[in-house]
Scaffold this motif. Sequence first.
Motif, mmCIF file in Angstrom:
data_model
loop_
_atom_site.group_PDB
_atom_site.id
_atom_site.type_symbol
_atom_site.label_atom_id
_atom_site.label_comp_id
_atom_site.label_asym_id
_atom_site.label_seq_id
_atom_site.Cartn_x
_atom_site.Cartn_y
_atom_site.Cartn_z
ATOM 1 N N ASP A 35 25.312 35.549 -24.113
ATOM 2 C CA ASP A 35 23.827 34.459 -24.063
ATOM 3 C C ASP A 35 23.297 34.085 -25.038
ATOM 4 O OD1 ASP A 35 24.418 34.606 -21.092
ATOM 5 O OD2 ASP A 35 22.829 35.988 -20.937
ATOM 6 N N ALA A 36 23.041 35.730 -26.068
ATOM 7 C CA ALA A 36 22.633 35.301 -27.172
ATOM 8 C C ALA A 36 23.640 34.066 -28.145
ATOM 9 C CB ALA A 36 22.361 36.201 -28.144
ATOM 10 N N VAL A 37 24.993 34.252 -28.336
ATOM 11 C CA VAL A 37 25.208 33.310 -29.131
ATOM 12 C C VAL A 37 25.481 32.008 -28.090
ATOM 13 C CG1 VAL A 37 27.848 33.193 -30.136
ATOM 14 C CG2 VAL A 37 27.769 34.939 -29.663
ATOM 15 N N LYS A 38 25.627 31.637 -27.315
ATOM 16 C CA LYS A 38 25.566 30.066 -26.527
ATOM 17 C C LYS A 38 24.301 29.785 -26.650
ATOM 18 C CE LYS A 38 26.249 29.941 -21.930
ATOM 19 N NZ LYS A 38 26.067 30.449 -20.161
ATOM 20 N N VAL A 39 23.425 30.344 -26.887
ATOM 21 C CA VAL A 39 21.982 29.799 -27.326
ATOM 22 C C VAL A 39 22.082 29.669 -28.801
ATOM 23 C CG1 VAL A 39 19.448 29.950 -28.005
ATOM 24 C CG2 VAL A 39 20.269 30.941 -25.304
ATOM 25 N N GLY A 40 22.305 30.910 -29.751
ATOM 26 C CA GLY A 40 22.299 30.588 -31.384
ATOM 27 C C GLY A 40 23.086 29.097 -31.143
ATOM 28 N N ARG A 41 24.385 29.037 -30.624
ATOM 29 C CA ARG A 41 25.312 27.568 -31.410
ATOM 30 C C ARG A 41 24.967 26.256 -30.710
ATOM 31 N NH1 ARG A 41 29.238 27.980 -33.028
ATOM 32 N NH2 ARG A 41 30.604 26.369 -32.147
ATOM 33 N N SER A 42 24.190 26.448 -29.683
ATOM 34 C CA SER A 42 23.197 25.329 -29.051
ATOM 35 C C SER A 42 22.455 24.853 -30.336
ATOM 36 C CB SER A 42 22.538 25.502 -27.454
ATOM 37 O OG SER A 42 23.634 25.967 -26.766
ATOM 38 N N ALA A 43 21.381 25.508 -30.616
ATOM 39 C CA ALA A 43 20.514 25.339 -31.450
ATOM 40 C C ALA A 43 21.207 25.106 -33.474
ATOM 41 C CB ALA A 43 19.904 26.817 -31.995
ATOM 42 N N ALA A 44 21.748 25.553 -33.807
ATOM 43 C CA ALA A 44 23.080 25.301 -34.547
ATOM 44 C C ALA A 44 23.490 24.237 -34.731
ATOM 45 C CB ALA A 44 23.811 26.314 -35.225
ATOM 46 N N ALA A 45 23.869 23.453 -33.201
ATOM 47 C CA ALA A 45 24.098 21.919 -32.928
ATOM 48 C C ALA A 45 23.365 21.012 -32.950
ATOM 49 C CB ALA A 45 25.167 22.259 -31.670
ATOM 50 N N ALA A 46 22.364 21.558 -32.543
ATOM 51 C CA ALA A 46 21.205 20.255 -32.394
ATOM 52 C C ALA A 46 20.241 20.145 -33.440
ATOM 53 C CB ALA A 46 19.809 21.481 -31.424
ATOM 54 N N ARG A 47 20.837 21.276 -34.334
ATOM 55 C CA ARG A 47 20.421 21.379 -36.262
ATOM 56 C C ARG A 47 21.432 20.553 -37.010
ATOM 57 N NH1 ARG A 47 17.543 25.002 -33.285
ATOM 58 N NH2 ARG A 47 14.285 24.914 -34.169
ATOM 59 N N GLN A 48 22.461 20.436 -36.374
ATOM 60 C CA GLN A 48 23.054 20.735 -37.228
ATOM 61 C C GLN A 48 23.847 21.506 -39.111
ATOM 62 O OE1 GLN A 48 23.655 16.463 -38.298
ATOM 63 N NE2 GLN A 48 23.611 15.644 -36.194
ATOM 64 N N VAL A 49 23.266 22.566 -38.361
ATOM 65 C CA VAL A 49 23.814 23.707 -39.826
ATOM 66 C C VAL A 49 24.283 24.453 -38.839
ATOM 67 C CG1 VAL A 49 21.270 23.280 -40.234
ATOM 68 C CG2 VAL A 49 21.459 25.475 -37.954
ATOM 69 N N ASP A 50 24.918 25.323 -39.799
ATOM 70 C CA ASP A 50 26.155 26.399 -39.397
ATOM 71 C C ASP A 50 25.368 27.103 -38.589
ATOM 72 O OD1 ASP A 50 28.346 28.061 -39.804
ATOM 73 O OD2 ASP A 50 27.777 28.516 -41.645
ATOM 74 N N HIS A 51 26.358 28.235 -37.860
ATOM 75 C CA HIS A 51 26.246 29.582 -37.031
ATOM 76 C C HIS A 51 27.106 30.440 -37.253
ATOM 77 C CE1 HIS A 51 25.980 31.573 -33.087
ATOM 78 N NE2 HIS A 51 25.170 31.257 -33.799
ATOM 79 N N SER A 52 25.845 31.987 -37.228
ATOM 80 C CA SER A 52 27.021 33.203 -37.620
ATOM 81 C C SER A 52 26.407 33.996 -36.467
ATOM 82 C CB SER A 52 26.930 33.700 -39.158
ATOM 83 O OG SER A 52 25.854 33.551 -39.278
ATOM 84 N N VAL A 53 26.916 35.234 -36.405
ATOM 85 C CA VAL A 53 27.365 36.085 -36.337
ATOM 86 C C VAL A 53 27.426 37.518 -36.432
ATOM 87 C CG1 VAL A 53 27.663 37.487 -33.219
ATOM 88 C CG2 VAL A 53 28.103 34.701 -33.279
ATOM 89 N N SER A 54 26.210 38.091 -36.544
ATOM 90 C CA SER A 54 26.110 39.435 -37.179
ATOM 91 C C SER A 54 26.688 40.261 -36.516
ATOM 92 C CB SER A 54 24.891 39.654 -37.872
ATOM 93 O OG SER A 54 24.976 41.054 -38.094
ATOM 94 N N ALA A 55 27.847 41.564 -37.570
ATOM 95 C CA ALA A 55 29.006 42.537 -36.830
ATOM 96 C C ALA A 55 27.860 43.230 -36.668
ATOM 97 C CB ALA A 55 30.173 42.504 -37.449
ATOM 98 N N ASP A 56 27.362 43.379 -37.514
ATOM 99 C CA ASP A 56 26.368 44.731 -37.736
ATOM 100 C C ASP A 56 24.713 44.844 -37.086
ATOM 101 O OD1 ASP A 56 28.316 46.433 -38.926
ATOM 102 O OD2 ASP A 56 28.044 45.619 -40.359
ATOM 103 N N GLU A 57 24.183 45.545 -37.003
ATOM 104 C CA GLU A 57 22.422 45.825 -36.881
ATOM 105 C C GLU A 57 21.892 45.173 -37.514
ATOM 106 O OE1 GLU A 57 20.675 47.285 -33.799
ATOM 107 O OE2 GLU A 57 22.856 47.718 -32.569
ATOM 108 N N GLY A 58 20.857 44.308 -37.487
ATOM 109 C CA GLY A 58 19.936 43.646 -37.693
ATOM 110 C C GLY A 58 20.368 42.714 -38.737
ATOM 111 N N PRO A 59 19.868 41.056 -38.937
ATOM 112 C CA PRO A 59 20.173 40.462 -39.720
ATOM 113 C C PRO A 59 20.869 41.003 -41.427
ATOM 114 C CG PRO A 59 18.024 39.801 -38.707
ATOM 115 C CD PRO A 59 18.186 41.589 -38.712
ATOM 116 N N SER A 60 22.213 39.691 -41.571
ATOM 117 C CA SER A 60 23.168 40.604 -42.741
ATOM 118 C C SER A 60 23.449 39.032 -42.782
ATOM 119 C CB SER A 60 23.776 41.212 -42.939
ATOM 120 O OG SER A 60 24.808 41.510 -42.550
ATOM 121 N N ALA A 61 23.263 39.410 -44.418
ATOM 122 C CA ALA A 61 24.927 38.715 -45.207
ATOM 123 C C ALA A 61 25.650 38.309 -45.094
ATOM 124 C CB ALA A 61 24.136 38.684 -47.201
ATOM 125 N N ASP A 62 26.225 39.490 -44.368
ATOM 126 C CA ASP A 62 27.477 40.316 -43.898
ATOM 127 C C ASP A 62 27.613 39.953 -42.098
ATOM 128 O OD1 ASP A 62 30.004 40.473 -44.177
ATOM 129 O OD2 ASP A 62 30.063 43.158 -43.783
#
Length: 75
Positions: A35-62
């Motif tokens: 559900d989170a990925v679906k909403v994140g991808r939609s938001a990224a598409a609407a803004r025409q920006v990149d979307h990523s999914v973090s593999a670990d807990e918390g926001p990360s550059a990895d």
Amino acid sequence: MAAGDIETYRRNGIWFNRIEGESTTLGMSFESREDAVKVGRSAAAARQVDHSVSADEGPSADTSMYERHPRELIA
């Protein structure tokens, strides 16, 4: 990730989306990754920006890229 890109991440077992460069989350929290990925991808598409999914807990550059770039979906 560049400023303005959308990141989906997990914290304490709950999924969130955020805009890179901002300290607050984007919208509500989610119990499921899907559900989170679906909403994140939609938001990224609407803004025409990149979307990523973090593999670990918390926001990360990895992060791992999730499927195709939203700009590729716009035709």
